[in-house]
Design a protein around this motif. Structure first.
Motif, PDB file in Angstrom:
ATOM      1  N   ARG A 113       0.860  -1.175   0.000  1.00  0.00           N
ATOM      2  CA  ARG A 113       0.000   0.000   0.000  1.00  0.00           C
ATOM      3  C   ARG A 113       0.898   1.228   0.000  1.00  0.00           C
ATOM      4  O   ARG A 113       1.544   1.517   1.005  1.00  0.00           O
ATOM      5  CB  ARG A 113      -0.903   0.029   1.232  1.00  0.00           C
ATOM      6  CG  ARG A 113      -1.741  -1.213   1.473  1.00  0.00           C
ATOM      7  CD  ARG A 113      -2.675  -1.487   0.311  1.00  0.00           C
ATOM      8  NE  ARG A 113      -3.822  -2.303   0.688  1.00  0.00           N
ATOM      9  CZ  ARG A 113      -3.873  -3.600   0.571  1.00  0.00           C
ATOM     10  NH1 ARG A 113      -2.808  -4.266   0.181  1.00  0.00           N
ATOM     11  NH2 ARG A 113      -4.976  -4.247   0.864  1.00  0.00           N
ATOM     12  N   LEU A 114       0.992   1.888  -1.113  1.00  0.00           N
ATOM     13  CA  LEU A 114       1.847   3.055  -1.227  1.00  0.00           C
ATOM     14  C   LEU A 114       1.010   4.294  -0.927  1.00  0.00           C
ATOM     15  O   LEU A 114       0.490   4.953  -1.816  1.00  0.00           O
ATOM     16  CB  LEU A 114       2.462   3.134  -2.620  1.00  0.00           C
ATOM     17  CG  LEU A 114       3.287   1.913  -3.026  1.00  0.00           C
ATOM     18  CD1 LEU A 114       3.765   2.037  -4.449  1.00  0.00           C
ATOM     19  CD2 LEU A 114       4.455   1.743  -2.083  1.00  0.00           C
ATOM     20  N   HIS A 158       0.270   7.588   2.187  1.00  0.00           N
ATOM     21  CA  HIS A 158       0.953   8.654   2.901  1.00  0.00           C
ATOM     22  C   HIS A 158       0.468   8.652   4.339  1.00  0.00           C
ATOM     23  O   HIS A 158      -0.388   7.866   4.726  1.00  0.00           O
ATOM     24  CB  HIS A 158       0.715   9.998   2.225  1.00  0.00           C
ATOM     25  CG  HIS A 158      -0.716  10.253   1.873  1.00  0.00           C
ATOM     26  ND1 HIS A 158      -1.660  10.608   2.799  1.00  0.00           N
ATOM     27  CD2 HIS A 158      -1.371  10.155   0.692  1.00  0.00           C
ATOM     28  CE1 HIS A 158      -2.820  10.750   2.209  1.00  0.00           C
ATOM     29  NE2 HIS A 158      -2.684  10.473   0.928  1.00  0.00           N
ATOM     30  N   ASN A 159       1.029   9.528   5.125  1.00  0.00           N
ATOM     31  CA  ASN A 159       0.768   9.499   6.558  1.00  0.00           C
ATOM     32  C   ASN A 159      -0.665   9.860   6.898  1.00  0.00           C
ATOM     33  O   ASN A 159      -1.169   9.467   7.937  1.00  0.00           O
ATOM     34  CB  ASN A 159       1.737  10.453   7.268  1.00  0.00           C
ATOM     35  CG  ASN A 159       1.800  10.170   8.748  1.00  0.00           C
ATOM     36  OD1 ASN A 159       1.562   9.051   9.165  1.00  0.00           O
ATOM     37  ND2 ASN A 159       2.113  11.173   9.521  1.00  0.00           N
ATOM     38  N   LEU A 160      -1.345  10.608   6.048  1.00  0.00           N
ATOM     39  CA  LEU A 160      -2.723  10.967   6.336  1.00  0.00           C
ATOM     40  C   LEU A 160      -3.609   9.729   6.353  1.00  0.00           C
ATOM     41  O   LEU A 160      -4.520   9.616   7.177  1.00  0.00           O
ATOM     42  CB  LEU A 160      -3.222  11.973   5.296  1.00  0.00           C
ATOM     43  CG  LEU A 160      -4.579  12.580   5.571  1.00  0.00           C
ATOM     44  CD1 LEU A 160      -4.546  13.335   6.890  1.00  0.00           C
ATOM     45  CD2 LEU A 160      -4.982  13.519   4.447  1.00  0.00           C
ATOM     46  N   GLU A 161      -3.319   8.754   5.471  1.00  0.00           N
ATOM     47  CA  GLU A 161      -4.088   7.517   5.495  1.00  0.00           C
ATOM     48  C   GLU A 161      -3.846   6.755   6.788  1.00  0.00           C
ATOM     49  O   GLU A 161      -4.766   6.189   7.364  1.00  0.00           O
ATOM     50  CB  GLU A 161      -3.709   6.651   4.296  1.00  0.00           C
ATOM     51  CG  GLU A 161      -4.162   7.231   2.983  1.00  0.00           C
ATOM     52  CD  GLU A 161      -3.676   6.414   1.811  1.00  0.00           C
ATOM     53  OE1 GLU A 161      -2.923   5.452   2.035  1.00  0.00           O
ATOM     54  OE2 GLU A 161      -4.050   6.748   0.679  1.00  0.00           O
TER      55      GLU A 161
END
Length: 106
Positions: free
Chosen positions: A38-39, A41-44
């Motif tokens: 899963r590429l 970002h930190n918000l996810e």
């Protein structure tokens, strides 16, 4: 409501290529299969781990980390303070106090 109506019309068109790809190459699950990376970002991660971000988890792990931090302090400075007490009768020497190493009596 207009945006929701447009999105609901486009949803089947977006999912259609995925179904055809899965029909061509069926996914087989086995004991040693792995998920696709899963590429993101930190918000996810912020929304995936909402319980952690809102401190709804058990604090035992955090207490364990702090116990390790304080135990390193105790293991490092405890023997030093104990040896000071054993030889001089004080855990910490007095400020500007005389010591045997700095004595000018020779």
């Amino acid at each position: 409501m207009g945006l929701l109506r447009i999105a609901s019309r486009l949803a089947p068109a977006v999912r259609a290529p995925l179904r055809s790809r899965l029909a061509i190459c069926p996914v087989s699950r086995s004991f040693a299969s792995r998920s696709l990376p899963r590429l993101g970002h930190n918000l996810e991660d912020h929304y995936d781990f909402a319980e952690f971000m809102c401190k709804m988890h058990s604090p035992l792990g955090e207490y364990l980390i702090w116990a390790v931090i304080f135990s390193t302090f105790l293991v490092t400075f405890g023997p030093l303070l104990h040896s000071n007490y054993y030889f001089t009768g004080r855990f910490l020497p007095k400020d500007q106090g005389n010591s045997q190493l700095c004595d000018d009596s020779w």
